[in-house]
Write a protein that holds these residues in place. Structure first.
Motif, PDB file in Angstrom:
ATOM      1  N   UNK A   4      17.031-134.384  28.138  1.00  0.00           N
ATOM      2  CA  UNK A   4      17.540-135.560  28.838  1.00  0.00           C
ATOM      3  C   UNK A   4      17.736-135.234  30.316  1.00  0.00           C
ATOM      4  N   UNK A   5      18.222-134.017  30.602  1.00  0.00           N
ATOM      5  CA  UNK A   5      18.427-133.616  32.005  1.00  0.00           C
ATOM      6  C   UNK A   5      17.099-133.672  32.767  1.00  0.00           C
ATOM      7  N   UNK A   6      16.061-133.090  32.178  1.00  0.00           N
ATOM      8  CA  UNK A   6      14.755-133.073  32.859  1.00  0.00           C
ATOM      9  C   UNK A   6      14.216-134.491  33.041  1.00  0.00           C
ATOM     10  N   UNK A   7      14.355-135.301  32.000  1.00  0.00           N
ATOM     11  CA  UNK A   7      13.821-136.652  32.074  1.00  0.00           C
ATOM     12  C   UNK A   7      14.494-137.455  33.190  1.00  0.00           C
ATOM     13  N   UNK A   8      15.845-137.363  33.232  1.00  0.00           N
ATOM     14  CA  UNK A   8      16.575-138.130  34.243  1.00  0.00           C
ATOM     15  C   UNK A   8      16.222-137.632  35.651  1.00  0.00           C
ATOM     16  N   UNK A   9      16.171-136.303  35.828  1.00  0.00           N
ATOM     17  CA  UNK A   9      15.870-135.750  37.173  1.00  0.00           C
ATOM     18  C   UNK A   9      14.491-136.206  37.625  1.00  0.00           C
ATOM     19  N   UNK A  10      13.530-136.110  36.716  1.00  0.00           N
ATOM     20  CA  UNK A  10      12.152-136.475  37.059  1.00  0.00           C
ATOM     21  C   UNK A  10      12.043-137.970  37.373  1.00  0.00           C
ATOM     22  N   UNK A  11      12.652-138.782  36.532  1.00  0.00           N
ATOM     23  CA  UNK A  11      12.574-140.240  36.736  1.00  0.00           C
ATOM     24  C   UNK A  11      13.210-140.615  38.064  1.00  0.00           C
ATOM     25  N   UNK A  13      13.673-138.894  40.717  1.00  0.00           N
ATOM     26  CA  UNK A  13      12.900-138.435  41.882  1.00  0.00           C
ATOM     27  C   UNK A  13      11.675-139.319  42.111  1.00  0.00           C
ATOM     28  N   UNK A  14      11.164-139.920  41.033  1.00  0.00           N
ATOM     29  CA  UNK A  14       9.907-140.674  41.178  1.00  0.00           C
ATOM     30  C   UNK A  14      10.078-142.176  41.359  1.00  0.00           C
ATOM     31  N   UNK A  15      11.322-142.672  41.183  1.00  0.00           N
ATOM     32  CA  UNK A  15      11.508-144.130  41.321  1.00  0.00           C
ATOM     33  C   UNK A  15      11.150-144.562  42.739  1.00  0.00           C
ATOM     34  N   UNK A  16      10.383-145.617  42.854  1.00  0.00           N
ATOM     35  CA  UNK A  16       9.986-146.056  44.197  1.00  0.00           C
ATOM     36  C   UNK A  16       9.835-147.561  44.223  1.00  0.00           C
ATOM     37  N   UNK A  17      10.130-148.135  45.369  1.00  0.00           N
ATOM     38  CA  UNK A  17      10.029-149.578  45.549  1.00  0.00           C
ATOM     39  C   UNK A  17       8.628-150.056  45.166  1.00  0.00           C
ATOM     40  N   UNK A  18       8.558-151.127  44.404  1.00  0.00           N
ATOM     41  CA  UNK A  18       7.268-151.722  44.052  1.00  0.00           C
ATOM     42  C   UNK A  18       6.587-151.076  42.845  1.00  0.00           C
ATOM     43  N   UNK A  19       7.204-150.023  42.286  1.00  0.00           N
ATOM     44  CA  UNK A  19       6.612-149.330  41.127  1.00  0.00           C
ATOM     45  C   UNK A  19       6.422-150.297  39.945  1.00  0.00           C
ATOM     46  N   UNK A  20       5.336-150.139  39.226  1.00  0.00           N
ATOM     47  CA  UNK A  20       5.022-151.057  38.117  1.00  0.00           C
ATOM     48  C   UNK A  20       5.207-150.353  36.759  1.00  0.00           C
ATOM     49  N   UNK A  21       5.890-151.008  35.843  1.00  0.00           N
ATOM     50  CA  UNK A  21       6.075-150.504  34.472  1.00  0.00           C
ATOM     51  C   UNK A  21       5.575-151.566  33.493  1.00  0.00           C
ATOM     52  N   UNK A  22       5.239-151.117  32.276  1.00  0.00           N
ATOM     53  CA  UNK A  22       4.955-152.120  31.238  1.00  0.00           C
ATOM     54  C   UNK A  22       6.265-152.794  30.837  1.00  0.00           C
TER      55      UNK A  22
END
Ligand SMILES: Cc1cc2nc3c(=O)[nH]c(=O)nc-3n(C[C@H](O)[C@H](O)[C@H](O)COP(=O)(O)OP(=O)(O)OC[C@H]3O[C@@H](n4cnc5c(N)ncnc54)[C@H](O)[C@@H]3O)c2cc1C
Length: 497
Positions: A4-11, A13-22
């Motif tokens: 969970x620590x790795x997942x949260x840190x990675x997410x 760091x990568x969140x960015x304006x305009x990012x698209x998800x399903x």
């Protein structure tokens, strides 16, 4: 496997304006966790956002029973009970380390509650429809047999007890395990990230706006799921004619040495005949729950009032307990109950069923139970797919995780928490605040109450290598932890007298 620590840190760091998800799922309680896990398993790029801690909402303040809802059967809701009882059995088989069978003694005190014989019939039916093991077939205990199983208690005159089985869990562990599996299936996860509002274009929900490191950030999604429990109406209105009615349920926690129980006792309250349970949990004995309208602001932590405490303590004379033992801690949860405008049911008569409603680009879900979260996730995803926006699912193999922490014989104080478990969660549990570790990854705060203070030096020594906090940060977090604990703990005197 990513923690969970790795997942949260990675997410993060990568969140960015305009990012698209399903799919963006809002709310990391059991409902959101279940939907995120299923969506990721179906091959969707899934992001789960939580404004506070993982399992920080109702899903860590429940009564922690994984059950078929005997009450519903008594009310004639055969289908609902069968669905929940079977769900209980499936969960037990999937995670036997989290969901364990618990014997119950339904005590028949003279002149109170339904008679033993009708109840025997209901329990027999309950057992048959759940498909539970023959070893869990209900049995009858005479007053003498009951007294022999409860040494040290002097039960008020009774006709005996119906002995049956249900299951108990640690609700926040259930959420965490589901989240770990979601992450394992590829879901991204970010806590302490509130969704400020839904984004809409041409009458359709197209994403969410979050606060990301102090600045607004817009994330796009083919579909958004609002799984924010009792706060669901904060993001979108309920269907016309319905409102969310928060009902508060409180629990008192005692040292198991003061009230040593081998089973959960199902008791009919002397004042109003409501069912109240007194049951063993995580090395303590818990008394709960109440059921009343929560009129305070639901944004603030809910806590047990003086009246609720007195109401719960009024059960103890039925067990022959005249001197109230010290209350270690207490917790209160808010049930999202759906109310029709103009209807005014008694809290305990109000239906606990969940509601799913949608609009283009958004599916919302609220209510329900821990026990049926898998079935609720199935329904939510079916509704999401029915909107025709998501691509066809490409399911991956179901990943079942078992206990990760290495357990040794060293327990912390009078808790059932192993030192290794504490360190495991400090390292892998996405800890942001000390209260995440002490109240939800482990239950030390509820189980030890104020005596947790005796273990400050040891907890700091054990967790510092994993958390890498400076001395000043530790001290600030320690203060913050006690403020949080106080905010949840009941009003009034500590020892309940
Ligand atoms: C007293 C009590 C006893 C219960 N006992 C049982 C039981 O024994 N067995 C059982 O099966 N069920 C029980 N239940 C029911 C069960 O606990 C709930 O149905 C379940 O926990 C609800 O889960 P949830 O995920 O829908 O809501 P929650 O756990 O409340 O999760 C919603 C999450 O959404 C987050 N959120 C809200 N707004 C935002 C936002 N804008 N942005 C980001 N995140 C947001 C919140 O912080 C929260 O974490 C009980 C409930 C109560 C109150």
């Amino acid at each position: 496997m990513r923690s969970l620590t790795e997942s949260v840190c990675q997410t993060r760091a990568q969140l960015a304006d305009g990012q698209q998800w399903d799919l963006i799922v809002i709310g990391a309680g059991i409902t959101g966790a279940g939907v995120a896990r299923l969506a990721a398993q179906q091959g969707y790029r899934t992001l789960l956002l939580e404004r506070g801690d993982l399992a920080g909402g109702t899903s860590n303040f429940s009564s922690k029973m994984v059950h078929g809802g005997l009450r519903y059967l008594g009310q004639g809701h055969f289908k609902l009970t069968r669905q929940a009882a079977r769900a209980r059995e499936r969960l037990r088989q999937r995670w036997p380390d989290i969901i364990t069978p618990l014997p119950y003694y339904l005590v028949h005190h003279k002149g109170r509650g339904p008679g033993p014989w009708p109840m025997r019939l209901v329990l027999w039916l309950y057992h048959r429809i759940s498909g539970a093991a023959p070893a869990h077939t209900p049995r009858w205990l005479s007053p003498e047999a009951l007294a022999a199983r409860l040494p040290g208690f002097n039960l008020a005159p009774n006709k005996g007890a119906n002995h049956y089985f249900d299951a108990v869990c640690d609700d926040s562990q259930l959420v965490l395990r589901t989240l770990e599996e979601a992450v394992c299936q590829g879901a991204a996860l970010c806590h302490y990230t509130p969704v400020r509002r839904l984004l809409r274009e041409s009458g359709q929900v197209t994403g969410v706006e979050i606060d990301h490191q102090g600045t607004p950030c817009r994330l796009k999604a083919t579909l958004v799921v609002n799984a924010t429990g009792v706060w669901a109406d904060g993001l979108t209105p309920l269907p016309e004619g319905l409102t969310l009615r928060p009902l508060r349920g409180s629990h008192l926690v005692f040292d198991a040495r003061d009230l040593p129980l081998p089973a959960a006792l199902t008791l009919f309250h002397p004042q109003d005949g409501r069912v109240v349970f007194c049951y063993p949990w995580a090395g303590t004995t818990v008394l709960g729950t109440t059921d009343l309208d929560h009129l305070a602001d639901k944004a603030a932590p809910a806590r047990c009032s003086d009246q609720e405490r007195d109401y719960l303590l009024a059960i103890l004379p039925l067990l022959g307990v005249s001197q109230v033992p010290p209350i270690l801690s207490s917790w209160s949860g808010l049930r999202p109950i759906l109310a029709r405008e103009g209807q005014n049911q008694a809290p305990s008569d109000a239906s606990r069923e969940h509601l799913i409603w949608d609009e283009p680009g958004l599916v919302s879900v609220t209510g329900g139970k821990l026990t049926t979260f898998v079935e609720m996730a199935d329904e939510v995803m079916a509704r999401a797919q029915a909107q025709g926006r998501l691509p066809a699912p490409a399911p991956q193999e179901d990943q079942v995780l078992t206990q990760q922490a290495h357990l040794d014989g060293n327990l912390i104080g009078n808790s059932l928490v192993h030192r290794h478990e504490l360190v495991h969660w400090a390292r892998h549990g996405a800890i942001h605040r000390l209260s995440d570790l002490l109240l939800r990854r482990t239950r030390l705060g509820w189980v030890l109450g104020q005596t947790l203070a005796d273990y400050q030096t040891e907890i700091q020594r054990l967790c510092t290598p994993a958390l890498e906090w400076s001395e000043a940060r530790w001290q600030a977090q320690w203060q913050d932890y006690w403020q949080q604990w106080q905010a949840y703990h009941m009003e009034g005197p500590e020892d309940g007298r």
